[in-house]
Write a protein that holds these residues in place. Structure first.
Motif, mmCIF file in Angstrom:
data_model
loop_
_atom_site.group_PDB
_atom_site.id
_atom_site.type_symbol
_atom_site.label_atom_id
_atom_site.label_comp_id
_atom_site.label_asym_id
_atom_site.label_seq_id
_atom_site.Cartn_x
_atom_site.Cartn_y
_atom_site.Cartn_z
ATOM 1 N N GLY A 16 0.753 -1.457 -0.099
ATOM 2 C CA GLY A 16 -0.083 0.068 0.205
ATOM 3 C C GLY A 16 0.987 1.222 0.141
ATOM 4 N N ALA A 17 1.952 1.252 -0.271
ATOM 5 C CA ALA A 17 2.897 2.480 -0.212
ATOM 6 C C ALA A 17 2.387 3.243 -1.259
ATOM 7 N N ASP A 18 2.090 4.663 -1.158
ATOM 8 C CA ASP A 18 1.605 5.323 -2.307
ATOM 9 C C ASP A 18 2.619 5.549 -3.221
ATOM 10 N N GLY A 19 3.738 5.809 -2.913
ATOM 11 C CA GLY A 19 4.747 5.965 -4.008
ATOM 12 C C GLY A 19 5.979 5.140 -3.509
ATOM 13 N N ILE A 20 6.842 4.835 -4.642
ATOM 14 C CA ILE A 20 8.138 4.187 -4.553
ATOM 15 C C ILE A 20 9.283 4.732 -5.186
ATOM 16 N N LEU A 21 10.370 5.426 -4.544
ATOM 17 C CA LEU A 21 11.378 6.215 -5.178
ATOM 18 C C LEU A 21 12.641 5.329 -5.160
ATOM 19 N N ILE A 22 13.566 4.989 -6.199
ATOM 20 C CA ILE A 22 14.665 4.477 -6.214
ATOM 21 C C ILE A 22 15.736 5.535 -6.579
ATOM 22 N N GLY A 23 16.706 5.899 -5.851
ATOM 23 C CA GLY A 23 17.385 6.760 -5.992
ATOM 24 C C GLY A 23 18.912 6.056 -6.417
ATOM 25 N N GLY A 24 19.678 6.758 -7.472
ATOM 26 C CA GLY A 24 20.968 5.776 -7.670
ATOM 27 C C GLY A 24 21.935 7.254 -8.197
ATOM 28 N N CYS A 25 23.038 6.569 -8.451
ATOM 29 C CA CYS A 25 24.182 7.667 -9.232
ATOM 30 C C CYS A 25 23.884 7.755 -10.431
ATOM 31 N N HIS A 26 24.199 8.907 -11.159
ATOM 32 C CA HIS A 26 24.030 9.016 -12.641
ATOM 33 C C HIS A 26 24.874 8.090 -13.384
ATOM 34 N N PRO A 27 24.096 7.553 -14.430
ATOM 35 C CA PRO A 27 24.869 6.628 -15.252
ATOM 36 C C PRO A 27 26.331 7.052 -15.413
ATOM 37 N N GLY A 28 27.075 6.231 -15.320
ATOM 38 C CA GLY A 28 28.477 6.366 -15.655
ATOM 39 C C GLY A 28 29.191 6.872 -14.324
ATOM 40 N N ASP A 29 28.582 7.034 -12.989
ATOM 41 C CA ASP A 29 28.988 7.460 -11.856
ATOM 42 C C ASP A 29 29.083 6.435 -10.678
ATOM 43 N N CYS A 30 28.293 5.233 -11.033
ATOM 44 C CA CYS A 30 28.281 4.287 -10.071
ATOM 45 C C CYS A 30 29.530 3.894 -9.422
#
Lengths: 369, 142
Positions: free
Chosen positions: B60-74
Protein backbone atom coordinates in the motif's frame (compact mmCIF):
# COMPACT_ATOMS: atom_id res chain seq x y z
CA UNK A 1 21.56 -32.12 -45.93
CA UNK A 2 17.99 -33.34 -46.11
CA UNK A 3 16.79 -36.87 -46.39
CA UNK A 4 13.51 -38.73 -46.29
CA UNK A 5 13.22 -41.65 -43.89
CA UNK A 6 11.39 -44.55 -45.43
CA UNK A 7 8.07 -45.17 -43.70
CA UNK A 8 6.43 -48.58 -44.09
CA UNK A 9 2.73 -49.15 -43.56
CA UNK A 10 2.32 -45.64 -42.19
CA UNK A 11 4.54 -46.42 -39.18
CA UNK A 12 6.45 -43.16 -38.93
CA UNK A 13 7.38 -43.93 -35.35
CA UNK A 14 9.34 -46.99 -36.52
CA UNK A 15 11.23 -44.80 -38.99
CA UNK A 16 12.10 -42.32 -36.24
CA UNK A 17 13.19 -45.18 -33.99
CA UNK A 18 15.40 -46.39 -36.82
CA UNK A 19 17.10 -43.01 -36.99
CA UNK A 20 17.66 -43.04 -33.24
CA UNK A 21 19.02 -46.59 -33.44
CA UNK A 22 21.51 -45.40 -36.06
CA UNK A 23 22.69 -42.66 -33.74
CA UNK A 24 23.37 -45.13 -30.92
CA UNK A 25 24.91 -47.84 -33.06
CA UNK A 26 27.18 -45.48 -34.97
CA UNK A 27 28.47 -44.02 -31.75
CA UNK A 28 27.28 -40.54 -32.64
CA UNK A 29 25.91 -40.47 -29.10
CA UNK A 30 26.49 -42.59 -25.99
CA UNK A 31 22.83 -42.49 -25.05
CA UNK A 32 19.53 -40.85 -25.84
CA UNK A 33 17.10 -38.80 -23.77
CA UNK A 34 13.69 -39.46 -25.27
CA UNK A 35 10.01 -39.92 -24.33
CA UNK A 36 9.38 -43.57 -23.60
CA UNK A 37 6.46 -45.87 -22.97
CA UNK A 38 6.94 -47.39 -19.58
CA UNK A 39 6.18 -51.11 -19.37
CA UNK A 40 2.77 -50.20 -17.99
CA UNK A 41 1.79 -47.77 -20.67
CA UNK A 42 2.13 -44.04 -19.89
CA UNK A 43 4.77 -41.91 -21.54
CA UNK A 44 7.63 -40.44 -19.55
CA UNK A 45 11.11 -39.16 -20.36
CA UNK A 46 13.83 -41.77 -20.19
CA UNK A 47 17.38 -42.55 -21.16
CA UNK A 48 18.24 -45.29 -23.63
CA UNK A 49 21.68 -46.89 -23.85
CA UNK A 50 20.78 -50.24 -25.36
CA UNK A 51 19.08 -49.88 -28.76
CA UNK A 52 16.83 -52.80 -27.94
CA UNK A 53 14.86 -50.43 -25.68
CA UNK A 54 14.15 -48.07 -28.55
CA UNK A 55 11.09 -50.18 -29.18
CA UNK A 56 9.68 -48.28 -26.21
CA UNK A 57 10.73 -44.83 -27.46
CA UNK A 58 7.71 -42.73 -28.44
CA UNK A 59 8.63 -39.12 -29.10
CA UNK A 60 5.48 -38.73 -31.22
CA UNK A 61 3.07 -39.38 -28.36
CA UNK A 62 1.17 -36.11 -27.98
CA UNK A 63 1.79 -35.58 -24.30
CA UNK A 64 4.33 -33.58 -22.33
CA UNK A 65 4.59 -34.85 -18.75
CA UNK A 66 7.35 -32.32 -18.17
CA UNK A 67 9.52 -29.89 -20.06
CA UNK A 68 12.56 -32.01 -20.85
CA UNK A 69 14.88 -28.99 -20.93
CA UNK A 70 15.29 -29.38 -17.18
CA UNK A 71 16.38 -33.01 -17.58
CA UNK A 72 18.71 -32.22 -20.48
CA UNK A 73 20.23 -29.60 -18.21
CA UNK A 74 20.83 -32.05 -15.40
CA UNK A 75 22.52 -34.47 -17.80
CA UNK A 76 24.82 -31.89 -19.33
CA UNK A 77 25.56 -29.18 -16.81
CA UNK A 78 28.87 -30.52 -15.46
CA UNK A 79 31.84 -32.67 -16.44
CA UNK A 80 32.30 -35.60 -16.53
CA UNK A 81 29.38 -36.30 -18.82
CA UNK A 82 28.45 -38.42 -21.79
CA UNK A 83 27.47 -37.51 -25.34
CA UNK A 84 23.70 -37.43 -25.24
CA UNK A 85 21.16 -37.15 -28.03
CA UNK A 86 18.10 -35.29 -26.75
CA UNK A 87 14.84 -35.74 -28.63
CA UNK A 88 12.62 -32.76 -27.80
CA UNK A 89 9.98 -30.37 -29.04
CA UNK A 90 10.59 -26.75 -29.97
CA UNK A 91 9.45 -25.31 -26.66
CA UNK A 92 11.71 -27.70 -24.79
CA UNK A 93 14.72 -26.88 -26.98
CA UNK A 94 14.13 -23.16 -26.63
CA UNK A 95 13.92 -23.55 -22.86
CA UNK A 96 17.17 -25.53 -22.99
CA UNK A 97 18.89 -22.63 -24.78
CA UNK A 98 17.68 -20.33 -22.00
CA UNK A 99 19.00 -22.73 -19.37
CA UNK A 100 22.42 -22.61 -21.04
CA UNK A 101 22.45 -18.86 -20.46
CA UNK A 102 21.57 -19.47 -16.83
CA UNK A 103 24.41 -21.98 -16.50
CA UNK A 104 22.03 -24.84 -15.90
CA UNK A 105 22.85 -26.72 -19.12
CA UNK A 106 25.71 -27.08 -21.59
CA UNK A 107 25.23 -27.80 -25.28
CA UNK A 108 28.81 -28.96 -25.92
CA UNK A 109 28.15 -32.69 -25.57
CA UNK A 110 24.47 -32.62 -26.49
CA UNK A 111 23.15 -33.61 -29.89
CA UNK A 112 19.86 -31.79 -30.36
CA UNK A 113 17.14 -33.69 -32.20
CA UNK A 114 14.07 -31.53 -32.81
CA UNK A 115 10.72 -33.08 -33.63
CA UNK A 116 7.93 -31.02 -35.22
CA UNK A 117 5.07 -30.91 -32.72
CA UNK A 118 1.35 -30.72 -33.58
CA UNK A 119 0.42 -30.10 -29.97
CA UNK A 120 -0.11 -32.19 -26.88
CA UNK A 121 -2.88 -33.20 -24.52
CA UNK A 122 -2.53 -32.77 -20.79
CA UNK A 123 -1.52 -35.95 -19.03
CA UNK A 124 -4.96 -36.99 -17.76
CA UNK A 125 -6.61 -36.31 -21.13
CA UNK A 126 -3.89 -38.25 -22.94
CA UNK A 127 -4.29 -41.28 -20.67
CA UNK A 128 -8.06 -41.18 -21.11
CA UNK A 129 -7.90 -40.90 -24.90
CA UNK A 130 -5.41 -43.74 -25.18
CA UNK A 131 -7.47 -46.00 -22.93
CA UNK A 132 -10.52 -45.26 -25.08
CA UNK A 133 -8.70 -46.60 -28.17
CA UNK A 134 -5.82 -48.81 -27.10
CA UNK A 135 -3.09 -49.29 -29.68
CA UNK A 136 -4.32 -46.46 -31.92
CA UNK A 137 -1.72 -43.67 -32.09
CA UNK A 138 -3.09 -40.18 -31.54
CA UNK A 139 -0.45 -38.17 -33.41
CA UNK A 140 -1.52 -38.92 -37.03
CA UNK A 141 -4.87 -37.20 -36.59
CA UNK A 142 -3.19 -34.18 -35.02
CA UNK A 143 -0.73 -33.79 -37.90
CA UNK A 144 -3.54 -34.15 -40.43
CA UNK A 145 -5.60 -31.42 -38.77
CA UNK A 146 -2.56 -29.19 -38.33
CA UNK A 147 -1.92 -29.34 -42.06
CA UNK A 148 -5.44 -29.46 -43.48
CA UNK A 149 -7.50 -27.51 -40.95
CA UNK A 150 -5.23 -25.51 -38.67
CA UNK A 151 -8.06 -23.16 -37.67
CA UNK A 152 -10.03 -25.96 -36.06
CA UNK A 153 -7.63 -27.89 -33.89
CA UNK A 154 -8.75 -30.56 -31.46
CA UNK A 155 -10.32 -28.54 -28.65
CA UNK A 156 -8.88 -31.00 -26.15
CA UNK A 157 -5.30 -30.03 -27.00
CA UNK A 158 -3.69 -27.93 -24.28
CA UNK A 159 -4.39 -24.24 -24.79
CA UNK A 160 -0.67 -23.52 -24.70
CA UNK A 161 -0.31 -25.74 -27.78
CA UNK A 162 -3.31 -24.27 -29.60
CA UNK A 163 -1.68 -20.84 -29.31
CA UNK A 164 1.89 -22.00 -29.95
CA UNK A 165 3.33 -20.21 -32.95
CA UNK A 166 6.70 -21.98 -32.78
CA UNK A 167 5.91 -25.66 -33.35
CA UNK A 168 9.31 -26.36 -34.87
CA UNK A 169 12.91 -25.60 -33.95
CA UNK A 170 15.35 -24.90 -36.76
CA UNK A 171 18.67 -24.81 -34.96
CA UNK A 172 19.04 -28.43 -33.94
CA UNK A 173 21.66 -30.69 -35.49
CA UNK A 174 18.81 -32.98 -36.53
CA UNK A 175 15.27 -31.83 -37.18
CA UNK A 176 12.51 -34.29 -37.96
CA UNK A 177 10.16 -32.20 -40.07
CA UNK A 178 6.90 -34.07 -39.70
CA UNK A 179 4.92 -31.07 -40.98
CA UNK A 180 6.62 -31.48 -44.36
CA UNK A 181 4.40 -33.58 -46.58
CA UNK A 182 2.61 -36.63 -45.21
CA UNK A 183 4.55 -38.23 -42.38
CA UNK A 184 2.78 -41.51 -43.04
CA UNK A 185 4.47 -41.66 -46.46
CA UNK A 186 7.94 -40.53 -45.45
CA UNK A 187 9.62 -38.47 -42.75
CA UNK A 188 11.72 -35.56 -43.99
CA UNK A 189 14.78 -34.99 -41.84
CA UNK A 190 17.25 -32.15 -42.00
CA UNK A 191 20.62 -32.90 -40.43
CA UNK A 192 24.29 -32.01 -40.64
CA UNK A 193 26.18 -33.52 -43.56
CA UNK A 194 28.51 -35.22 -41.12
CA UNK A 195 25.66 -36.99 -39.35
CA UNK A 196 23.97 -37.83 -42.64
CA UNK A 197 27.09 -39.59 -43.84
CA UNK A 198 27.65 -41.32 -40.55
CA UNK A 199 24.14 -42.74 -40.64
CA UNK A 200 24.39 -43.64 -44.32
CA UNK A 201 21.37 -41.58 -45.31
CA UNK A 202 20.51 -40.68 -48.92
CA UNK A 203 20.41 -36.94 -49.54
CA UNK A 204 17.36 -35.48 -51.29
CA UNK A 205 16.59 -32.03 -52.66
CA UNK A 206 15.90 -29.27 -50.19
CA UNK A 207 12.26 -29.14 -49.14
CA UNK A 208 10.04 -26.19 -48.27
CA UNK A 209 11.81 -25.63 -44.98
CA UNK A 210 10.01 -23.09 -42.83
CA UNK A 211 7.26 -22.67 -45.39
CA UNK A 212 5.82 -25.97 -44.24
CA UNK A 213 4.67 -24.13 -41.11
CA UNK A 214 3.17 -20.99 -42.62
CA UNK A 215 -0.52 -21.77 -42.42
CA UNK A 216 -0.25 -23.37 -39.02
CA UNK A 217 1.77 -20.50 -37.58
CA UNK A 218 -0.69 -17.95 -38.93
CA UNK A 219 -3.57 -19.83 -37.38
CA UNK A 220 -1.83 -20.30 -34.06
CA UNK A 221 -0.78 -16.63 -33.95
CA UNK A 222 -4.38 -15.57 -34.44
CA UNK A 223 -5.48 -17.86 -31.61
CA UNK A 224 -2.67 -16.51 -29.45
CA UNK A 225 -3.69 -12.92 -30.13
CA UNK A 226 -7.31 -13.67 -29.30
CA UNK A 227 -6.31 -15.29 -25.99
CA UNK A 228 -4.02 -12.38 -25.13
CA UNK A 229 -6.75 -9.84 -25.90
CA UNK A 230 -9.22 -11.69 -23.69
CA UNK A 231 -6.74 -12.07 -20.85
CA UNK A 232 -5.59 -8.46 -21.07
CA UNK A 233 -9.11 -7.20 -20.75
CA UNK A 234 -9.49 -9.37 -17.63
CA UNK A 235 -6.22 -8.09 -16.18
CA UNK A 236 -6.95 -4.46 -16.95
CA UNK A 237 -10.58 -4.60 -15.86
CA UNK A 238 -12.35 -5.07 -12.56
CA UNK A 239 -11.05 -8.61 -12.16
CA UNK A 240 -7.37 -7.72 -12.35
CA UNK A 241 -4.55 -10.07 -11.53
CA UNK A 242 -6.07 -10.46 -8.08
CA UNK A 243 -9.21 -11.87 -9.63
CA UNK A 244 -7.50 -14.11 -12.17
CA UNK A 245 -5.36 -15.67 -9.45
CA UNK A 246 -7.97 -15.50 -6.69
CA UNK A 247 -8.15 -19.29 -6.40
CA UNK A 248 -4.38 -19.78 -6.20
CA UNK A 249 -3.59 -22.20 -3.39
CA UNK A 250 0.15 -21.48 -3.32
CA UNK A 251 1.17 -25.03 -4.05
CA UNK A 252 3.98 -23.62 -6.24
CA UNK A 253 3.46 -26.33 -8.85
CA UNK A 254 3.74 -23.71 -11.58
CA UNK A 255 7.19 -22.78 -10.35
CA UNK A 256 8.25 -26.40 -9.84
CA UNK A 257 7.41 -27.51 -13.38
CA UNK A 258 8.63 -24.35 -15.09
CA UNK A 259 11.85 -25.17 -16.97
CA UNK A 260 13.13 -21.62 -16.42
CA UNK A 261 12.57 -21.60 -12.64
CA UNK A 262 15.71 -23.50 -11.76
CA UNK A 263 16.47 -22.21 -8.25
CA UNK A 264 16.99 -25.07 -5.84
CA UNK A 265 15.38 -22.94 -3.14
CA UNK A 266 12.87 -20.45 -4.38
CA UNK A 267 13.05 -17.19 -2.48
CA UNK A 268 9.46 -17.82 -1.42
CA UNK A 269 10.54 -21.04 0.29
CA UNK A 270 13.54 -19.42 1.93
CA UNK A 271 13.99 -17.80 5.34
CA UNK A 272 13.09 -14.45 3.79
CA UNK A 273 9.48 -15.52 3.70
CA UNK A 274 9.52 -17.21 7.06
CA UNK A 275 7.61 -14.34 8.59
CA UNK A 276 7.42 -13.64 12.31
CA UNK A 277 3.97 -14.03 13.88
CA UNK A 278 3.79 -10.32 14.67
CA UNK A 279 4.54 -9.42 11.04
CA UNK A 280 1.36 -11.22 10.02
CA UNK A 281 -0.54 -9.49 12.81
CA UNK A 282 0.75 -6.04 11.80
CA UNK A 283 -0.11 -6.58 8.15
CA UNK A 284 -3.59 -7.67 9.13
CA UNK A 285 -3.93 -4.66 11.40
CA UNK A 286 -2.83 -2.29 8.62
CA UNK A 287 -5.42 -3.51 6.17
CA UNK A 288 -8.08 -4.72 8.57
CA UNK A 289 -7.97 -8.24 7.14
CA UNK A 290 -5.29 -10.32 5.38
CA UNK A 291 -5.39 -13.19 2.93
CA UNK A 292 -3.32 -16.22 3.83
CA UNK A 293 -0.92 -17.61 2.88
CA UNK A 294 0.56 -14.15 2.52
CA UNK A 295 2.17 -12.71 -0.60
CA UNK A 296 0.23 -14.56 -3.29
CA UNK A 297 0.31 -11.71 -5.81
CA UNK A 298 3.89 -11.01 -4.81
CA UNK A 299 4.75 -14.62 -5.69
CA UNK A 300 3.30 -14.37 -9.19
CA UNK A 301 4.70 -10.89 -9.90
CA UNK A 302 8.11 -11.90 -8.62
CA UNK A 303 8.07 -15.07 -10.69
CA UNK A 304 7.30 -12.89 -13.69
CA UNK A 305 10.23 -10.69 -12.79
CA UNK A 306 12.50 -13.69 -12.57
CA UNK A 307 11.49 -15.72 -15.59
CA UNK A 308 9.14 -13.86 -17.93
CA UNK A 309 11.95 -12.77 -20.24
CA UNK A 310 12.79 -16.42 -20.86
CA UNK A 311 9.24 -17.77 -20.94
CA UNK A 312 8.87 -20.06 -23.95
CA UNK A 313 5.15 -20.62 -23.52
CA UNK A 314 5.31 -24.36 -22.95
CA UNK A 315 2.32 -24.21 -20.61
CA UNK A 316 3.61 -26.72 -18.05
CA UNK A 317 2.46 -24.22 -15.42
CA UNK A 318 -1.15 -24.42 -16.52
CA UNK A 319 -0.96 -28.21 -16.84
CA UNK A 320 0.30 -28.50 -13.27
CA UNK A 321 -2.09 -26.04 -11.63
CA UNK A 322 -4.58 -27.88 -9.41
CA UNK A 323 -6.88 -24.86 -9.35
CA UNK A 324 -6.91 -24.76 -13.17
CA UNK A 325 -5.72 -21.18 -13.26
CA UNK A 326 -4.69 -19.84 -16.68
CA UNK A 327 -1.13 -19.32 -15.47
CA UNK A 328 0.46 -19.87 -18.87
CA UNK A 329 -1.77 -17.38 -20.67
CA UNK A 330 -1.12 -14.67 -18.07
CA UNK A 331 2.61 -15.25 -18.09
CA UNK A 332 2.77 -15.41 -21.89
CA UNK A 333 0.75 -12.21 -22.20
CA UNK A 334 3.11 -10.39 -19.85
CA UNK A 335 6.16 -12.02 -21.45
CA UNK A 336 5.17 -10.90 -24.91
CA UNK A 337 5.24 -7.25 -23.91
CA UNK A 338 8.36 -7.63 -21.82
CA UNK A 339 10.25 -9.50 -24.54
CA UNK A 340 9.21 -6.82 -27.05
CA UNK A 341 10.51 -4.09 -24.78
CA UNK A 342 13.94 -5.73 -24.74
CA UNK A 343 13.73 -6.99 -28.34
CA UNK A 344 14.49 -10.41 -26.94
CA UNK A 345 13.31 -13.82 -28.03
CA UNK A 346 13.99 -16.71 -25.70
CA UNK A 347 15.63 -19.65 -27.44
CA UNK A 348 16.66 -17.65 -30.48
CA UNK A 349 20.37 -17.91 -29.77
CA UNK A 350 22.51 -19.25 -26.96
CA UNK A 351 24.96 -16.41 -27.71
CA UNK A 352 22.38 -13.76 -26.92
CA UNK A 353 22.74 -12.51 -23.34
CA UNK A 354 19.81 -12.43 -20.97
CA UNK A 355 18.51 -8.86 -20.99
CA UNK A 356 18.84 -8.34 -17.24
CA UNK A 357 22.43 -9.56 -17.16
CA UNK A 358 23.64 -7.05 -19.70
CA UNK A 359 23.19 -3.37 -20.47
CA UNK A 360 24.34 -0.56 -22.72
CA UNK A 361 25.65 2.69 -21.35
CA UNK A 362 23.35 4.71 -23.52
CA UNK A 363 19.88 3.22 -23.57
CA UNK A 364 16.65 4.34 -21.98
CA UNK A 365 18.38 7.61 -21.31
CA UNK A 366 15.09 9.25 -20.40
CA UNK A 367 14.61 6.83 -17.48
CA UNK A 368 15.86 8.36 -14.24
CA UNK A 369 16.59 11.72 -15.79
CA UNK B 1 -6.52 15.93 -2.67
CA UNK B 2 -4.76 17.60 0.23
CA UNK B 3 -8.18 18.92 1.23
CA UNK B 4 -9.13 15.57 2.66
CA UNK B 5 -5.80 15.43 4.45
CA UNK B 6 -4.30 12.59 2.42
CA UNK B 7 -0.60 12.54 3.08
CA UNK B 8 1.17 10.20 0.65
CA UNK B 9 3.76 7.85 2.06
CA UNK B 10 6.79 7.42 -0.17
CA UNK B 11 9.23 4.56 0.40
CA UNK B 12 12.64 5.54 -0.94
CA UNK B 13 15.42 3.06 -1.69
CA UNK B 14 18.48 5.28 -1.92
CA UNK B 15 22.02 4.35 -2.86
CA UNK B 16 24.56 5.05 -0.15
CA UNK B 17 27.15 6.87 -2.21
CA UNK B 18 25.01 9.28 -4.20
CA UNK B 19 21.37 9.73 -3.41
CA UNK B 20 21.48 9.03 0.31
CA UNK B 21 24.36 11.46 0.63
CA UNK B 22 22.44 13.93 -1.50
CA UNK B 23 19.47 13.60 0.83
CA UNK B 24 21.82 14.19 3.73
CA UNK B 25 23.08 17.34 2.01
CA UNK B 26 19.50 18.54 1.65
CA UNK B 27 19.25 18.16 5.38
CA UNK B 28 22.46 19.93 6.30
CA UNK B 29 21.57 22.70 3.88
CA UNK B 30 18.28 23.07 5.77
CA UNK B 31 16.31 22.70 2.52
CA UNK B 32 12.58 22.36 3.12
CA UNK B 33 10.79 19.46 1.53
CA UNK B 34 7.65 17.45 2.37
CA UNK B 35 8.09 14.97 5.23
CA UNK B 36 6.36 12.22 3.26
CA UNK B 37 9.43 10.14 2.44
CA UNK B 38 10.68 7.10 4.38
CA UNK B 39 14.27 6.37 3.42
CA UNK B 40 15.91 2.96 3.23
CA UNK B 41 19.62 3.03 2.55
CA UNK B 42 21.25 0.46 0.28
CA UNK B 43 24.83 0.44 -0.94
CA UNK B 44 23.83 0.73 -4.59
CA UNK B 45 20.72 1.21 -6.73
CA UNK B 46 21.79 -2.07 -8.33
CA UNK B 47 21.12 -3.72 -4.98
CA UNK B 48 17.45 -2.83 -5.18
CA UNK B 49 15.75 -6.16 -5.77
CA UNK B 50 12.45 -5.55 -7.56
CA UNK B 51 10.83 -7.72 -4.91
CA UNK B 52 11.32 -4.90 -2.38
CA UNK B 53 9.53 -2.49 -4.70
CA UNK B 54 6.71 -4.97 -5.31
CA UNK B 55 6.28 -5.72 -1.61
CA UNK B 56 6.05 -2.03 -0.81
CA UNK B 57 3.57 -1.43 -3.63
CA UNK B 58 1.36 -4.37 -2.69
CA UNK B 59 1.47 -3.36 0.98
CA UNK B 60 0.00 0.00 0.00
CA UNK B 61 2.93 2.42 -0.26
CA UNK B 62 1.62 5.39 -2.22
CA UNK B 63 4.87 5.96 -4.06
CA UNK B 64 8.23 4.25 -4.36
CA UNK B 65 11.41 6.09 -5.22
CA UNK B 66 14.65 4.43 -6.24
CA UNK B 67 17.58 6.81 -6.11
CA UNK B 68 21.00 6.11 -7.60
CA UNK B 69 24.11 7.65 -9.06
CA UNK B 70 23.98 9.12 -12.55
CA UNK B 71 24.84 6.61 -15.30
CA UNK B 72 28.60 6.42 -15.54
CA UNK B 73 29.14 7.46 -11.93
CA UNK B 74 28.17 4.30 -10.08
CA UNK B 75 30.48 3.62 -7.17
CA UNK B 76 30.45 -0.04 -8.25
CA UNK B 77 30.78 0.81 -11.98
CA UNK B 78 27.67 -0.88 -13.37
CA UNK B 79 25.07 -1.20 -10.64
CA UNK B 80 22.92 1.66 -11.82
CA UNK B 81 22.85 0.39 -15.42
CA UNK B 82 21.42 -2.86 -14.16
CA UNK B 83 19.00 -0.96 -11.92
CA UNK B 84 17.79 0.98 -14.94
CA UNK B 85 17.01 -2.20 -16.88
CA UNK B 86 15.36 -3.75 -13.84
CA UNK B 87 13.09 -0.76 -13.40
CA UNK B 88 12.17 -0.80 -17.10
CA UNK B 89 11.36 -4.52 -16.82
CA UNK B 90 9.41 -4.13 -13.57
CA UNK B 91 7.28 -1.30 -14.92
CA UNK B 92 6.53 -3.23 -18.10
CA UNK B 93 5.50 -6.28 -16.07
CA UNK B 94 3.22 -4.25 -13.81
CA UNK B 95 1.65 -2.50 -16.79
CA UNK B 96 1.09 -5.76 -18.66
CA UNK B 97 -0.39 -7.37 -15.55
CA UNK B 98 -2.91 -4.55 -15.26
CA UNK B 99 -1.24 -2.72 -12.37
CA UNK B 100 -0.50 0.96 -12.03
CA UNK B 101 3.25 1.37 -12.58
CA UNK B 102 3.23 5.12 -12.29
CA UNK B 103 3.80 5.00 -8.55
CA UNK B 104 7.39 3.86 -9.07
CA UNK B 105 10.05 6.45 -9.75
CA UNK B 106 13.72 6.02 -10.63
CA UNK B 107 15.80 9.16 -10.23
CA UNK B 108 19.52 9.74 -10.62
CA UNK B 109 20.55 12.09 -7.81
CA UNK B 110 24.20 12.66 -6.98
CA UNK B 111 25.78 13.41 -3.63
CA UNK B 112 26.03 17.09 -4.46
CA UNK B 113 22.42 17.40 -5.60
CA UNK B 114 20.71 18.12 -2.31
CA UNK B 115 18.28 20.48 -3.97
CA UNK B 116 17.48 17.91 -6.69
CA UNK B 117 16.57 15.46 -3.94
CA UNK B 118 14.30 17.98 -2.25
CA UNK B 119 12.74 18.88 -5.58
CA UNK B 120 12.17 15.20 -6.40
CA UNK B 121 10.36 14.58 -3.12
CA UNK B 122 8.27 17.69 -3.70
CA UNK B 123 7.42 16.55 -7.21
CA UNK B 124 6.50 13.01 -6.19
CA UNK B 125 4.44 14.16 -3.21
CA UNK B 126 2.47 16.61 -5.34
CA UNK B 127 1.92 13.96 -7.99
CA UNK B 128 0.71 11.43 -5.43
CA UNK B 129 -1.64 13.91 -3.80
CA UNK B 130 -3.31 14.20 -7.19
CA UNK B 131 -3.32 10.43 -7.78
CA UNK B 132 -4.77 9.65 -4.40
CA UNK B 133 -3.90 6.79 -2.08
CA UNK B 134 -2.65 3.48 -3.42
CA UNK B 135 -5.76 1.25 -3.72
CA UNK B 136 -3.59 -1.63 -2.48
CA UNK B 137 -3.95 -0.09 0.99
CA UNK B 138 -7.37 -1.62 1.31
CA UNK B 139 -6.79 -4.72 -0.83
CA UNK B 140 -6.43 -7.43 1.78
CA UNK B 141 -6.64 -10.37 -0.62
CA UNK B 142 -3.23 -9.89 -2.27
Amino acid sequence: METILKVEKGDTLAAVRGLLKGLLESGAVDLLLVAMRTPRGPVTPGMVVDPVHLSSADPLAPVMPSNMATLAGKLSVRQPRAKIGVVMRACELRALVELVKMQQADLTDLLLIAVDCPGTYDVATFVRKESAQPGVPLWPGLFKTASAAPDTPDAELRLACRMCEQPAYDQAQISIQLFAGDPAQGARVRLTDELGERLGLEPVGVGEGEKRLEKLVASRSAQRDAEFAAMRSRLEGEEGLQGVFAACIRCHNCMTVCPICYCKTCVFKSAIFDHEPMQYVEWARQKGAYRLPADTLLFHLTRMNHMALSCVGCGMCTQACPAELPVGVVFRAVSQRLQETFEYQPGRSSEEALPLVTFKADEWSEVGA
Amino acid sequence: MSEDGFEPRIIAFLCNWCTYTGADLAGTSRLQYPPNVRIIRLMCSGAVDPIYVLKADLAGADGILIGGCHPGDCHYQEGNYKARRRVVALKEILKSAGFDESRIWLRWISASEGSRFAETVREITASLKKMGPNPMKTEWAV
